[in-house]
Scaffold this motif. Structure first.
Motif, short mmCIF file in Angstrom:
data_model
loop_
_atom_site.label_atom_id
_atom_site.label_comp_id
_atom_site.label_asym_id
_atom_site.label_seq_id
_atom_site.Cartn_x
_atom_site.Cartn_y
_atom_site.Cartn_z
N MET A 1 0.85 -1.20 0.00
CA MET A 1 0.00 0.00 0.00
C MET A 1 0.89 1.25 0.00
O MET A 1 1.79 1.37 0.83
N LEU A 2 0.62 2.12 -0.94
CA LEU A 2 1.43 3.34 -1.03
C LEU A 2 0.75 4.49 -0.28
O LEU A 2 -0.47 4.67 -0.39
N LEU A 3 1.52 5.23 0.47
CA LEU A 3 1.04 6.46 1.11
C LEU A 3 1.91 7.58 0.55
O LEU A 3 3.10 7.67 0.87
N THR A 4 1.32 8.38 -0.31
CA THR A 4 2.13 9.32 -1.08
C THR A 4 1.92 10.77 -0.64
O THR A 4 0.78 11.22 -0.49
N ASP A 5 3.01 11.46 -0.44
CA ASP A 5 2.98 12.91 -0.21
C ASP A 5 3.59 13.59 -1.43
O ASP A 5 4.57 13.08 -1.98
N VAL A 6 2.99 14.69 -1.83
CA VAL A 6 3.46 15.37 -3.03
C VAL A 6 3.82 16.81 -2.68
O VAL A 6 3.08 17.49 -1.96
N ILE A 7 4.97 17.24 -3.19
CA ILE A 7 5.38 18.65 -3.01
C ILE A 7 5.23 19.32 -4.37
O ILE A 7 5.79 18.82 -5.36
N ILE A 8 4.49 20.40 -4.43
CA ILE A 8 4.34 21.09 -5.72
C ILE A 8 4.51 22.60 -5.52
O ILE A 8 4.35 23.13 -4.41
N GLY A 9 4.79 23.28 -6.63
CA GLY A 9 4.91 24.73 -6.61
C GLY A 9 3.57 25.36 -6.94
O GLY A 9 2.87 24.90 -7.84
N LEU A 10 3.22 26.42 -6.21
CA LEU A 10 1.94 27.09 -6.43
C LEU A 10 2.09 28.34 -7.29
O LEU A 10 1.11 28.99 -7.61
N SER A 201 5.70 20.82 -19.38
CA SER A 201 5.21 19.64 -18.64
C SER A 201 4.07 20.03 -17.71
O SER A 201 3.80 21.21 -17.49
N SER A 202 3.41 19.00 -17.18
CA SER A 202 2.34 19.21 -16.21
C SER A 202 2.97 19.29 -14.83
O SER A 202 3.77 18.44 -14.46
N CYS A 203 2.61 20.34 -14.10
CA CYS A 203 3.26 20.58 -12.80
C CYS A 203 2.28 20.37 -11.65
O CYS A 203 2.47 20.87 -10.54
N ILE A 204 1.17 19.67 -11.92
CA ILE A 204 0.08 19.51 -10.96
C ILE A 204 0.22 18.16 -10.23
O ILE A 204 0.65 17.18 -10.83
N ALA A 205 -0.20 18.13 -8.95
CA ALA A 205 0.02 16.95 -8.09
C ALA A 205 -0.51 15.65 -8.72
O ALA A 205 0.16 14.61 -8.65
N SER A 206 -1.69 15.71 -9.33
CA SER A 206 -2.27 14.46 -9.85
C SER A 206 -1.44 13.86 -10.97
O SER A 206 -1.63 12.68 -11.33
N CYS A 207 -0.51 14.64 -11.54
CA CYS A 207 0.33 14.13 -12.63
C CYS A 207 1.37 13.13 -12.17
O CYS A 207 2.12 12.59 -12.98
N ILE A 208 1.41 12.84 -10.87
CA ILE A 208 2.31 11.77 -10.39
C ILE A 208 1.96 10.45 -11.07
O ILE A 208 2.80 9.58 -11.19
N SER A 209 0.70 10.34 -11.51
CA SER A 209 0.29 9.06 -12.15
C SER A 209 1.04 8.84 -13.46
O SER A 209 1.23 7.70 -13.87
N THR A 210 1.49 9.92 -14.11
CA THR A 210 2.27 9.73 -15.35
C THR A 210 3.62 9.07 -15.02
O THR A 210 4.27 8.52 -15.90
N SER A 211 4.01 9.13 -13.75
CA SER A 211 5.28 8.50 -13.36
C SER A 211 5.08 7.20 -12.61
O SER A 211 5.99 6.70 -11.96
N GLY A 212 3.87 6.64 -12.67
CA GLY A 212 3.62 5.31 -12.13
C GLY A 212 3.12 5.26 -10.70
O GLY A 212 3.04 4.19 -10.10
N ILE A 213 2.74 6.42 -10.13
CA ILE A 213 2.21 6.46 -8.76
C ILE A 213 0.72 6.81 -8.85
O ILE A 213 0.36 7.87 -9.35
N PRO A 214 -0.16 5.94 -8.35
CA PRO A 214 -1.59 6.23 -8.47
C PRO A 214 -2.00 7.47 -7.67
O PRO A 214 -1.58 7.61 -6.52
N HIS A 215 -2.81 8.32 -8.28
CA HIS A 215 -3.19 9.55 -7.57
C HIS A 215 -4.05 9.25 -6.34
O HIS A 215 -4.09 10.01 -5.39
N LYS A 216 -4.69 8.08 -6.34
CA LYS A 216 -5.52 7.71 -5.17
C LYS A 216 -4.67 7.42 -3.93
O LYS A 216 -5.20 7.34 -2.83
N SER A 217 -3.36 7.24 -4.13
CA SER A 217 -2.50 6.96 -2.97
C SER A 217 -2.06 8.26 -2.27
O SER A 217 -1.36 8.21 -1.27
N ILE A 218 -2.49 9.40 -2.79
CA ILE A 218 -2.04 10.67 -2.20
C ILE A 218 -2.61 10.87 -0.79
O ILE A 218 -3.81 10.76 -0.57
N ARG A 219 -1.70 11.16 0.14
CA ARG A 219 -2.08 11.45 1.53
C ARG A 219 -2.04 12.96 1.76
O ARG A 219 -3.01 13.58 2.12
N CYS A 220 -0.90 13.59 1.49
CA CYS A 220 -0.75 15.04 1.69
C CYS A 220 -0.24 15.68 0.41
O CYS A 220 0.60 15.09 -0.28
#
Ligand code: IMP
Ligand code: MG
Length: 309
Positions: A1-10, A201-220
Motif C-alpha cells: 500500500m502506497l502512502l504518497t505525499d506530493v510537493i508542488i509549486g503554487l 510539462s504538467s506541474c500539478i500533483a495528480s500528474c504523479i500518475s504519469t510517473s507510475g504512482i496512483p493519484h488515489k494513494s495521495i495522503r498530503c
C-alpha cells in the motif's frame, strides 16, 4: 500500500520546493522519492547549516541525499550528460553512494543535443535546456527514451526501472511512504500556466500518475509558495520603476538557480494562488521567504526610502 505525499509549486517555480523536500525527507520515513515532471530546467536549492550542505539539485531527486530509493520518473525528460555532471558534483560533495539509490524510468524521454540547439527561443525566455523540443518529440512519438540508452545508463552505474510494474507488484499489506517532488509550478504548467509563457510539462500533483504512482494513494499535498511572486522569462512581470519591488528582489536574492538570470518580482497573486491550491488539492500550504518581506522593510526604513511601507 502506497502512502504518497506530493510537493508542488503554487507559483512560477522557485518557491523553495527543494528546501521543503529536504526537510520533509529529513523527518519522514519515506521508502521512495520521485521526480515526476520536468528535467534540467529545475534548480532545487538545499542548505543545511548543521551538516554543512549547500547544493543545487537539477535532475536528481532529493531522496538520494538520505539513501532513499529515488526515481527520475516517466513524466520527466532527462539530459544524461548533465545528469553525469550532477552526479559527479554530488559525489565530490561527499554523497558517494548515490548511484546505488538512483533509478531512471525506462520510458522517461531523453534530451539530445539537437533539442538543446532547437531551444533557442527569444519569445518565452526558456532555460535553454531542450525541454520544449524534447517533449515535442515525445508527443510526436518520435522521441528516444531511457530504454534506448540502456548501455549508456548502465555504464553510468545507474539502473532502469518500470515504475508502474514495480509499484503495482509491491505487497498490498505493507505500507510504503512515497515522496513525489514536483518541479516548476502551477503558473508554469503547460495547461494552466500563462500559455505560451510556461514550461512544457504538467506541474500539478495528480500528474504523479504519469510517473507510475496512483493519484488515489495521495495522503498530503504540500503546496509551496513565497509571500511574493517571482518569474524568470521574457514576459513583462515586474512593474517598471517600482523601487519597493527592486528592494524586495535584492533582499530575496532573486536570481535563477539554473540560469542565474534575475527573477522578476511582483506582489502575491491571491487569485492565482487560490486556483493553484484548488487544482492541486493541497492539504498544506507552506509559505517561504516570509522573512524577506520583513528584511526589505528594515532595509527600506534604514535607507529612509519608503517610510510608509
Ligand atoms: P523551459 O522549461 O526551459 O522550457 O522554460 C519555460 C519557462 O519556464 C521559462 O520562463 C523558464 O524561465 C521557466 N522555468 C522553467 N523551469 C523553471 C524553474 O525550475 N524555476 C523557475 N522558472 C522555470
Ligand atoms: Mg528553482
Amino acid at each position: 500500500m502506497l502512502l504518497t505525499d506530493v510537493i508542488i509549486g503554487l507559483q512560477h517555480g522557485d518557491e523553495g520546493k527543494g528546501k521543503i523536500a529536504y526537510n520533509i525527507l529529513k523527518r519522514g520515513k519515506y521508502s521512495y522519492c520521485i521526480r515526476f515532471n520536468g528535467g534540467p530546467n529545475a534548480g532545487h536549492s538545499i542548505k543545511d547549516k548543521e551538516k554543512n550542505i549547500d547544493i543545487v539539485l537539477h535532475q536528481v531527486p532529493c531522496g538520494v541525499l538520505f539513501g532513499i530509493t529515488s526515481i527520475i520518473g516517466s513524466g520527466c525528460v532527462v539530459d544524461l550528460l548533465k545528469l553525469q555532471t550532477e552526479l559527479e558534483y554530488l559525489e565530490n560533495k561527499g554523497f558517494s553512494d548515490i548511484r546505488t539509490h538512483l533509478y531512471l524510468a525506462f520510458n522517461a524521454h531523453v534530451i539530445g543535443r539537437q533539442h538543446i540547439m532547437l531551444d533557442n527561443d527569444s519569445i518565452i525566455g526558456t532555460t535553454g535546456s531542450g525541454i520544449g523540443p524534447c517533449y515535442s518529440d515525445k508527443y510526436k512519438r518520435i522521441g528516444k527514451r531511457c530504454i534506448d540508452f540502456q548501455k549508456t545508463i548502465e555504464s553510468m552505474k545507474l539502473q532502469l526501472i518500470n515504475p508502474l510494474s514495480y509499484f503495482a507488484s509491491l505487497p498490498s499489506h505493507v505500507k510504503y511512504e512515497v515522496l513525489c517532488e514536483g518541479a516548476q509550478g502551477f503558473s508554469l504548467d503547460i495547461d494552466w500556466g500563462d500559455y505560451p509563457y510556461c514550461t512544457s510539462s504538467s506541474c500539478i500533483a495528480s500528474c504523479i500518475s504519469t510517473s507510475g504512482i496512483p493519484h488515489k494513494s495521495i495522503r498530503c499535498v504540500y503546496g509551496c509558495c513565497k509571500l511574493y511572486d517571482t518569474y524568470v522569462g521574457n514576459k513583462p512581470f515586474q512593474p517598471k520603476n517600482n523601487e519597493l519591488l527592486e528592494t524586495l528582489a535584492e533582499a530575496g536574492q532573486e536570481f535563477g538557480s539554473t540560469t542565474g538570470r534575475k527573477r522578476q518580482c511582483n506582489w502575491l497573486n491571491m487569485d492565482s494562488l487560490k486556483q493553484a491550491i484548488f487544482i492541486n488539492g493541497c492539504t498544506h500550504v507552506i509559505a517561504n521567504k516570509c522573512d524577506i518581506i520583513e528584511k526589505s522593510r528594515a532595509f527600506v526604513i534604514d535607507g529612509k526610502k519608503f517610510n510608509t511601507f
